[in-house]
Design a protein around this motif. Sequence first.
Motif, mmCIF file in Angstrom:
data_model
loop_
_atom_site.group_PDB
_atom_site.id
_atom_site.type_symbol
_atom_site.label_atom_id
_atom_site.label_comp_id
_atom_site.label_asym_id
_atom_site.label_seq_id
_atom_site.Cartn_x
_atom_site.Cartn_y
_atom_site.Cartn_z
ATOM 1 N N LYS A 266 0.806 -1.217 0.000
ATOM 2 C CA LYS A 266 0.000 0.000 0.000
ATOM 3 C C LYS A 266 0.846 1.278 0.000
ATOM 4 O O LYS A 266 0.296 2.376 0.108
ATOM 5 C CB LYS A 266 -0.937 0.014 1.211
ATOM 6 N N ILE A 267 2.151 1.124 -0.137
ATOM 7 C CA ILE A 267 3.036 2.291 -0.086
ATOM 8 C C ILE A 267 3.752 2.480 -1.417
ATOM 9 O O ILE A 267 4.349 1.546 -1.946
ATOM 10 C CB ILE A 267 4.072 2.156 1.047
ATOM 11 N N ASN A 268 3.672 3.705 -1.951
ATOM 12 C CA ASN A 268 4.437 4.094 -3.133
ATOM 13 C C ASN A 268 5.643 4.914 -2.679
ATOM 14 O O ASN A 268 5.491 5.840 -1.863
ATOM 15 C CB ASN A 268 3.595 4.944 -4.087
ATOM 16 N N ILE A 269 6.808 4.600 -3.202
ATOM 17 C CA ILE A 269 8.042 5.268 -2.802
ATOM 18 C C ILE A 269 8.661 6.001 -3.991
ATOM 19 O O ILE A 269 8.754 5.461 -5.086
ATOM 20 C CB ILE A 269 9.056 4.244 -2.252
ATOM 21 N N THR A 270 9.083 7.247 -3.751
ATOM 22 C CA THR A 270 9.916 7.975 -4.698
ATOM 23 C C THR A 270 11.122 8.516 -3.938
ATOM 24 O O THR A 270 11.029 8.828 -2.741
ATOM 25 C CB THR A 270 9.151 9.124 -5.381
ATOM 26 N N PRO A 271 12.283 8.653 -4.584
ATOM 27 C CA PRO A 271 13.542 8.964 -3.887
ATOM 28 C C PRO A 271 13.813 10.450 -3.696
ATOM 29 O O PRO A 271 14.826 10.987 -4.162
ATOM 30 C CB PRO A 271 14.592 8.314 -4.791
ATOM 31 N N HIS A 272 12.898 11.137 -2.991
ATOM 32 C CA HIS A 272 13.066 12.554 -2.659
ATOM 33 C C HIS A 272 13.307 13.396 -3.916
ATOM 34 O O HIS A 272 14.294 14.132 -4.027
ATOM 35 C CB HIS A 272 14.216 12.752 -1.674
ATOM 36 N N ILE A 273 12.357 13.277 -4.838
ATOM 37 C CA ILE A 273 12.503 13.993 -6.124
ATOM 38 C C ILE A 273 11.289 14.885 -6.417
ATOM 39 O O ILE A 273 11.115 15.316 -7.559
ATOM 40 C CB ILE A 273 12.725 13.002 -7.294
ATOM 41 N N ALA A 274 10.471 15.173 -5.420
ATOM 42 C CA ALA A 274 9.263 15.964 -5.648
ATOM 43 C C ALA A 274 9.581 17.321 -6.272
ATOM 44 O O ALA A 274 8.902 17.773 -7.187
ATOM 45 C CB ALA A 274 8.495 16.154 -4.343
ATOM 46 N N SER A 275 10.621 17.956 -5.768
ATOM 47 C CA SER A 275 10.963 19.298 -6.243
ATOM 48 C C SER A 275 12.441 19.530 -5.983
ATOM 49 O O SER A 275 12.871 19.567 -4.836
ATOM 50 C CB SER A 275 10.114 20.343 -5.514
ATOM 51 N N ILE A 276 13.213 19.649 -7.044
ATOM 52 C CA ILE A 276 14.667 19.758 -6.923
ATOM 53 C C ILE A 276 15.112 21.152 -7.369
ATOM 54 O O ILE A 276 14.729 21.631 -8.434
ATOM 55 C CB ILE A 276 15.361 18.680 -7.772
ATOM 56 N N THR A 277 15.917 21.782 -6.541
ATOM 57 C CA THR A 277 16.386 23.132 -6.852
ATOM 58 C C THR A 277 17.235 23.147 -8.122
ATOM 59 O O THR A 277 18.146 22.328 -8.282
ATOM 60 C CB THR A 277 17.225 23.683 -5.689
ATOM 61 N N ASP A 278 16.930 24.067 -9.002
ATOM 62 C CA ASP A 278 17.732 24.294 -10.201
ATOM 63 C C ASP A 278 18.580 25.543 -9.949
ATOM 64 O O ASP A 278 18.053 26.656 -9.894
ATOM 65 C CB ASP A 278 16.830 24.504 -11.413
ATOM 66 N N PRO A 279 19.904 25.382 -9.781
ATOM 67 C CA PRO A 279 20.744 26.556 -9.507
ATOM 68 C C PRO A 279 20.575 27.671 -10.527
ATOM 69 O O PRO A 279 20.617 28.859 -10.164
ATOM 70 C CB PRO A 279 22.161 25.983 -9.535
ATOM 71 N N ALA A 280 20.355 27.331 -11.775
ATOM 72 C CA ALA A 280 20.251 28.359 -12.824
ATOM 73 C C ALA A 280 19.082 29.300 -12.577
ATOM 74 O O ALA A 280 19.142 30.490 -12.901
ATOM 75 C CB ALA A 280 20.116 27.689 -14.189
ATOM 76 N N SER A 281 17.979 28.781 -12.022
ATOM 77 C CA SER A 281 16.821 29.640 -11.759
ATOM 78 C C SER A 281 16.871 30.257 -10.363
ATOM 79 O O SER A 281 16.320 31.330 -10.133
ATOM 80 C CB SER A 281 15.524 28.839 -11.921
#
Length: 309
Positions: A266-281
């Motif tokens: 019952k658990i879906n896992i993602t590797p801490h990728i919801a929102s990643i800082t883009d240094p350029a922006s």
Amino acid sequence: MSIVIITEGKETNGWEKALKAKRPELEVLVHPDVAAKDKVEFALTWGHPLGVFKEYPNIKCIASMGAGVDHILRDPELPASATITKLEDPNLTRDMGLFVMALVLNHMRNLTVHKLNQQQHNWSRKRYLTTEDTTIGIMGMGTLGAHAAAELTKLGFQVNGWARTEKQLEGIKVYKGDEELDSFLATSDILICLLPLTPQTENILNKQTLSKLPNNAFVINVARGKHLVDEDLVELLDSGHLAGASLDVFREEPLPKDHPFWSHPKINITPHIASITDPASAVLQILDNYDRLQRGKPLKNIVSPELGY
């Protein structure tokens, strides 16, 4: 003046290139290869070694590479004279909103279930949830939470929020404080955690609070792993009270190979990728505060060490 990048185990090339691209004349240093540490006043950091700022006696600003600052505030030896700032990058906010919507829709339309059925050559249909019958509750009404709430409202959801203090957001009922937490939880068919991590919010997703959710509620944590008591979530999933969970953050990252989350159906896992800082922006925001510090002007996106956000 220069900017020093201080991080432990995080790649720095992207930030170095972004800073130099916008400000070629700027001296960009990377700890520990800094000759004159007493001349450094501005630090850009993520997951710094504890106590490292004692080596920089004149540091005036400690800027987070991301929206979170718990990685800074965990240091008991932060210089009292330094201002702490966080990022409020529109791209970061947009990406978090899109990811949250994807997780919500994945749950509502049973996409994970159908993927598993595909692997078993199983042609089975499962009734999906509708926006009209689903109320979403978002814990944390800062920049990320408020944006996610607005975007989900556009999709037709009833969205409620919960915050430590009173908030006024158009079209969204915001519950506040401990006195209204139970009422908020009782309305949340899908609970999304976007809280900052503070001593008050650590372990807030526990058996007591999660049990207040409606039967078959779904939990999404995209904030910090320490918000969730892992064993309490598993217990409520196994008992049938909760329908499932999508988790992007964990107490230990990478998630240990033997952790029960990996194999839980019952658990879906993602590797801490919801929102990643883009240094350029994000770099323009850093340079703006760098310039403000040089000119003696107030900095933007200041964090209160006492509040934790």
